[in-house]
Motif scaffolding. Structure first.
Motif, PDB file in Angstrom:
ATOM      1  N   GLN A   1      -5.282  -3.813  -2.859  1.00 21.01           N
ATOM      2  CA  GLN A   1      -4.206  -2.822  -2.906  1.00 21.01           C
ATOM      3  C   GLN A   1      -4.674  -1.561  -2.208  1.00 21.01           C
ATOM      4  O   GLN A   1      -5.806  -1.111  -2.415  1.00 21.01           O
ATOM      5  CB  GLN A   1      -3.805  -2.504  -4.343  1.00 21.01           C
ATOM      6  N   GLY A   2      -3.800  -0.995  -1.366  1.00 20.98           N
ATOM      7  CA  GLY A   2      -4.164   0.186  -0.604  1.00 20.98           C
ATOM      8  C   GLY A   2      -3.552   1.453  -1.161  1.00 20.98           C
ATOM      9  O   GLY A   2      -2.370   1.497  -1.511  1.00 20.98           O
TER      10      GLY A   2
ATOM     11  N   ALA B   1      -4.823  -1.102   3.861  1.00 23.38           N
ATOM     12  CA  ALA B   1      -4.768   0.342   3.607  1.00 23.38           C
ATOM     13  C   ALA B   1      -4.698   1.044   4.940  1.00 23.38           C
ATOM     14  O   ALA B   1      -5.251   0.565   5.947  1.00 23.38           O
ATOM     15  CB  ALA B   1      -5.988   0.808   2.820  1.00 23.38           C
TER      16      ALA B   1
ATOM     17  N   ALA C   1       0.849  -1.188   0.000  1.00 22.76           N
ATOM     18  CA  ALA C   1       0.000   0.000   0.000  1.00 22.76           C
ATOM     19  C   ALA C   1       0.883   1.236   0.000  1.00 22.76           C
ATOM     20  O   ALA C   1       2.089   1.164   0.248  1.00 22.76           O
ATOM     21  CB  ALA C   1      -0.912   0.007   1.233  1.00 22.76           C
TER      22      ALA C   1
END
Length: 311
Positions: A292-293, A242, A198
């Motif tokens: 995915q952050g 995240a 992230a």
């Protein structure tokens, strides 16, 4: 989708039915530093399917292929034709000035100067290759930062397979293929496997676990200074992460099912502590490379639908 149970979960984008009817598969994807979603579409005629791997990650090219990069922003969609791709990608990442990167998760010893075949290709905004290089071996997690730095976390075959940068478990790269950062003993343990990655502003987070009892770690890197901090993850082996300040959201998939374990955590200055944990129903099946952050938002891929989950 049971998104009303958590108002911080929103639909972001879904593969248009027109693309499905034309035979396109949505394969590699990423989110850019400005929050733009990018998805590579490839026609079925270029693809073959593994009988052993579930979901979209089971599809791969039979040889050189043509793809279409769809970039989704608040202003709409932009499509870029990408022809004669000769690697077998595992990752897509965005770079400054609308450039992008395709990376194969594996490389092998070959005839290059350093003994390893290239497995990363940089493309211009128009989809033309600009350069290629080797970015290490066995890459389960990859993310790019705002300035175009490339950050990788490696798997056990890369760490113990002889590649000099993969051996450290984590690495930073530039778009010329030069390693710009490595841990240098600043991690609490030696990595065994990367989990996810992230970004938060100019900082990068790499999530990994070790083979010892120390478990899973959240490592924050400040590229401008090289500062590194690591803390134990409140979730073992998360697929998505995240962070926004002292709040984080993490997910673990129920493999190939339409549910994930959603965990919220807070940092008290010393450790990350779980504040909420629940099972979240999602619109599609969740497999590898699903999270995915970016800047406090976790992007979660569920089948051919993408969700945004706010930390």
């Amino acid at each position: 989708m049971n998104d009303h149970a958590d108002t911080a979960v929103q639909d972001a984008w879904g593969l248009p039915s027109a693309d499905v009817s034309r035979g396109h598969k949505a394969l590699w994807w990423t989110v850019g530093p400005a929050g733009e979603l990018a998805v590579m579409l490839v026609h079925r005629r270029y693809l073959e399917r593994s009988p052993y791997v579930k979901g979209w990650v089971g599809w791969g090219p039979k040889g050189p292929f043509t793809g279409e990069l769809v970039t989704v922003t608040g202003q709409g969609e932009r499509r870029t034709l990408v022809e004669d791709v000769r690697i077998r990608p595992s990752h897509l990442a965005l770079l400054p000035d609308s450039r992008f990167l395709l990376v194969s998760g594996r490389t092998w010893r070959g005839g290059t100067e350093d003994g390893w075949e290239p497995n990363a290709v940089v493309y211009s905004a128009s989809g033309t290759p600009e350069g290629e290089f080797c970015i290490g071996d066995d890459i389960p997690a990859l993310v790019t930062d705002r300035r175009g730095g490339i950050w990788t976390a490696y798997g056990d075959e890369g760490i113990y397979g002889g590649h000099p940068e993969s051996a450290a478990g984590l690495a930073g790269w530039n778009t010329e293929g030069r390693a710009t950062w490595h841990p240098r003993g600043r991690l609490p343990d030696h990595p065994l496997e990367g989990c996810t990655a992230a970004t938060e502003g100019d900082r990068v987070w790499l999530v990994w676990y070790s083979g010892s009892r120390s478990g899973t770690h959240l490592t924050r890197i400040t590229p401008s200074t090289g500062e590194v901090t690591s803390h134990r993850s409140p979730v073992r082996d998360p697929d998505g992460f995240a962070v926004r300040g002292d709040r984080a959201v993490l997910t673990r998939r129920h493999h190939n099912k339409r549910t994930v374990e959603l965990t919220r955590a807070e940092f008290d200055g010393t450790a990350w502590t779980v504040t909420d944990r629940r099972t979240l129903d999602v619109p599609g099946r969740v497999v590898m490379h699903c999270g995915q952050g970016r800047d406090g938002t976790l992007w979660l891929r569920t089948g051919d639908t993408w969700l945004r989950i706010e930390a």
